[in-house]
Design a protein around this motif. Structure first.
Motif, PDB file in Angstrom:
ATOM      1  N   ALA A  42       0.827  -1.203   0.000  1.00 12.15           N
ATOM      2  CA  ALA A  42       0.000   0.000   0.000  1.00 12.15           C
ATOM      3  C   ALA A  42       0.863   1.256   0.000  1.00 12.15           C
ATOM      4  O   ALA A  42       0.573   2.227  -0.707  1.00 12.15           O
TER       5      ALA A  42
ATOM      6  N   LEU B 191      -5.064   5.877   3.947  1.00 15.77           N
ATOM      7  CA  LEU B 191      -5.490   5.179   2.742  1.00 15.77           C
ATOM      8  C   LEU B 191      -6.621   5.945   2.050  1.00 15.77           C
ATOM      9  O   LEU B 191      -6.632   6.084   0.824  1.00 15.77           O
TER      10      LEU B 191
ATOM     11  N   ASN C 136      -4.481  -1.282  -1.710  1.00 22.03           N
ATOM     12  CA  ASN C 136      -4.963  -0.459  -0.599  1.00 22.03           C
ATOM     13  C   ASN C 136      -6.173  -1.087   0.079  1.00 22.03           C
ATOM     14  O   ASN C 136      -6.310  -1.051   1.307  1.00 22.03           O
TER      15      ASN C 136
END
Length: 205
Positions: free
Chosen positions: A78, A114, A88
């Motif tokens: 990620a 995120l 992600n």
């Protein structure tokens, strides 16, 4: 020997994802050690698709109980691919499964990052809403759920979160409105039916 080498090269060219195919075969048959070997080989053999092979490695780690390794690798992917939806979403899912139980504030911060990196990703907004809900921050949970709904009006998970929050607050009419939409799309949705039943009790119906 030379002819056999050429045939092998031709076969590899015809099937560039051979490691993936074999890895998936062993994964489906629950032979996880063999699957892991092929996925890890794929990272080296097919660097253009290394990210997808590593995502499969995470799946093996997860299903075999190697949670720490799964989270560590997911976080690395990620961080290295901040705009890649799949990596992600995988990391966010693992944070919800494991991270919030061990370090809630840190995991929440990771989920917030995120979402910040992928503001148009409905799935990540839903995951952040679930995290806030699990930590009893219903205001922010509702805000994230509504944003997820704005991004994808047909998505069911954000409506479920919103319905639960509305009903917990005693806003029965809003809960019924959300569950009406849920059950119109999925008549057998158990959470939708349960929240609707609670809301009907709340208005004496």
């Amino acid at each position: 020997r030379r002819s056999s080498d050429l045939r092998a090269a031709d076969n590899k060219a015809d099937f560039p994802n051979g490691d993936e195919m074999l890895g998936d075969f062993y994964f489906r048959n629950r032979k996880f050690d063999q699957a892991l070997q092929f996925y890890q080989a794929g990272v080296t053999d097919n660097p253009k698709n290394a990210l997808r092979y590593q995502e499969r490695v995470i799946a093996v780690y997860t299903i075999t109980g190697r949670r720490d390794e799964a989270v560590t690798l997911a976080k690395k992917l990620a961080a290295g691919n901040p705009k890649d939806a799949s990596s992600n979403e995988i990391y966010a899912s693992l944070l919800l499964q494991t991270g919030l139980k061990t370090d809630a504030s840190r995991s929440l911060g990771e989920l917030q990052t995120l979402v910040k990196n992928n503001p148009g990703n409905e799935v990540l907004h839903v995951d952040l809403a679930r995290a806030y809900f699990g930590l009893n921050n219903t205001d922010k949970a509702l805000s994230e759920a509504l944003e997820a709904h704005r991004l994808d009006s047909k998505a069911i998970p954000p409506r479920i979160i919103a319905a639960r929050i509305y009903e917990d607050r005693g806003e029965h009419g809003k809960a019924i409105e959300e569950t009406d939409a849920i059950l119109a799309a999925e008549p057998r949705n158990p959470e939708g039916r349960l929240v609707r039943a609670r809301a009907l009790v709340g208005i004496n119906e």
